[in-house]
Design a protein around this motif. Structure first.
Motif, short mmCIF file in Angstrom:
data_model
loop_
_atom_site.label_atom_id
_atom_site.label_comp_id
_atom_site.label_asym_id
_atom_site.label_seq_id
_atom_site.Cartn_x
_atom_site.Cartn_y
_atom_site.Cartn_z
N UNK A 3 26.76 44.48 41.72
CA UNK A 3 26.46 43.26 40.97
C UNK A 3 27.04 43.31 39.57
N UNK A 4 27.00 44.49 38.94
CA UNK A 4 27.59 44.63 37.60
C UNK A 4 29.11 44.47 37.68
N UNK A 5 29.70 44.99 38.73
CA UNK A 5 31.14 44.84 38.93
C UNK A 5 31.50 43.36 39.07
N UNK A 6 30.71 42.63 39.86
CA UNK A 6 30.95 41.20 40.04
C UNK A 6 30.77 40.44 38.72
N UNK A 7 29.79 40.85 37.94
CA UNK A 7 29.54 40.23 36.64
C UNK A 7 30.72 40.47 35.70
N UNK A 8 31.25 41.69 35.65
CA UNK A 8 32.41 41.99 34.80
C UNK A 8 33.62 41.17 35.24
N UNK A 9 33.77 41.04 36.53
CA UNK A 9 34.90 40.26 37.05
C UNK A 9 34.83 38.80 36.57
N UNK A 10 33.65 38.21 36.64
CA UNK A 10 33.48 36.83 36.18
C UNK A 10 33.71 36.72 34.68
N UNK A 11 33.25 37.70 33.92
CA UNK A 11 33.46 37.68 32.48
C UNK A 11 34.94 37.75 32.14
N UNK A 12 35.67 38.59 32.85
CA UNK A 12 37.10 38.71 32.61
C UNK A 12 37.83 37.43 33.01
N UNK A 40 39.39 46.34 38.48
CA UNK A 40 39.25 45.06 39.16
C UNK A 40 40.58 44.39 39.47
N UNK A 41 41.54 44.53 38.56
CA UNK A 41 42.84 43.87 38.71
C UNK A 41 43.96 44.86 38.41
N UNK A 42 45.00 44.81 39.21
CA UNK A 42 46.11 45.73 39.02
C UNK A 42 47.02 45.31 37.87
N UNK A 43 46.97 44.01 37.51
CA UNK A 43 47.89 43.51 36.49
C UNK A 43 47.38 42.18 35.95
N UNK A 44 48.05 41.67 34.92
CA UNK A 44 47.74 40.35 34.40
C UNK A 44 47.98 39.29 35.46
N UNK A 45 49.06 39.45 36.23
CA UNK A 45 49.37 38.49 37.28
C UNK A 45 48.25 38.42 38.32
#
Length: 210
Positions: free
Chosen positions: A12-21, A56-61
């Motif tokens: 859930x914290x991982x999902x929250x960080x993803x949404x924040x980013x 969470x993401x490999x790159x800006x793209x």
């Protein structure tokens, strides 16, 4: 078992960080453009470290693609719910659905800029996502037409899908062209865009019915 922090487990914290980013990326891409936004800026705005970003993401793209997909998924859900509530004939429902579609894209200027103002030409992966969005919209139209015209033969359905792809592409281009000089806070301009899209839809639809 994973540790619970603020009532949230690790996933859930991982999902929250993803949404924040993604929220930070939306704000910065809209303000500074894709090329003018760095991963460090996204992380700083979200108050999240770059290490967490790369988890969470490999790159800006990839972050931008995730943002496009999130926008598309929300739009698709909204349009599916609106179509499920349709009770009138096509002449009544088409303008209503188009108005919902327009407002979903332009009521938040950040979404409008990120979706239509910069997606073209970033990369092959982004272009594939743009095309996937158009194919979904075309499929949505084909299903809508079958509601009013009845199930079509496979050959006719294929032709209708091609027409729908062209119609969606034309509508998206009308929005992109409108954006060049539009004031997104002007309700009359938004209504004018909706009217133009409706007229375009009706013209193509009449040709399909003849």
């Amino acid at each position: 078992m994973s540790r619970t922090i603020r009532g949230l487990d690790a996933e859930q914290r991982r999902a929250e960080r993803r949404e924040q980013l993604l929220d930070s990326a939306l704000r910065l891409f809209a303000a500074n453009g894709y090329l003018g936004t760095s991963i460090e800026q996204i992380c700083s705005t979200a108050y999240i470290g770059t290490k967490s970003f790369y988890e969470l993401f490999a790159s800006r793209e990839e972050c931008y693609l995730a943002l496009l997909r999130r926008t598309s998924e929300r739009l698709e859900q909204q349009m599916a719910e609106a179509a499920a509530q349709a009770s009138g004939n096509e002449r009544q429902e088409a303008p209503r659905l188009l108005a919902i579609f327009v407002h979903a894209l332009v009521d938040d200027p950040r979404i409008t800029k990120v979706t239509f103002g910069m997606a073209s030409g970033i990369s092959e992966s982004v272009e594939r996502q743009r095309r996937a969005n158009r194919r979904w919209a075309a499929g949505f139209l084909v299903q809508l037409w079958e509601r009013y015209d009845g199930k079509q033969k496979e050959e006719q359905r294929s032709v209708r899908h091609s027409v729908a792809i062209g119609l969606v592409g034309g509508m998206f281009d009308l929005i992109a062209d409108w954006l060049l000089d539009a004031d997104l806070t002007d309700k009359q301009q938004v209504e004018a865009l909706t009217d133009d899209l409706t007229a375009f839809y009706i013209t193509v639809r009449r040709g399909l019915s003849t």
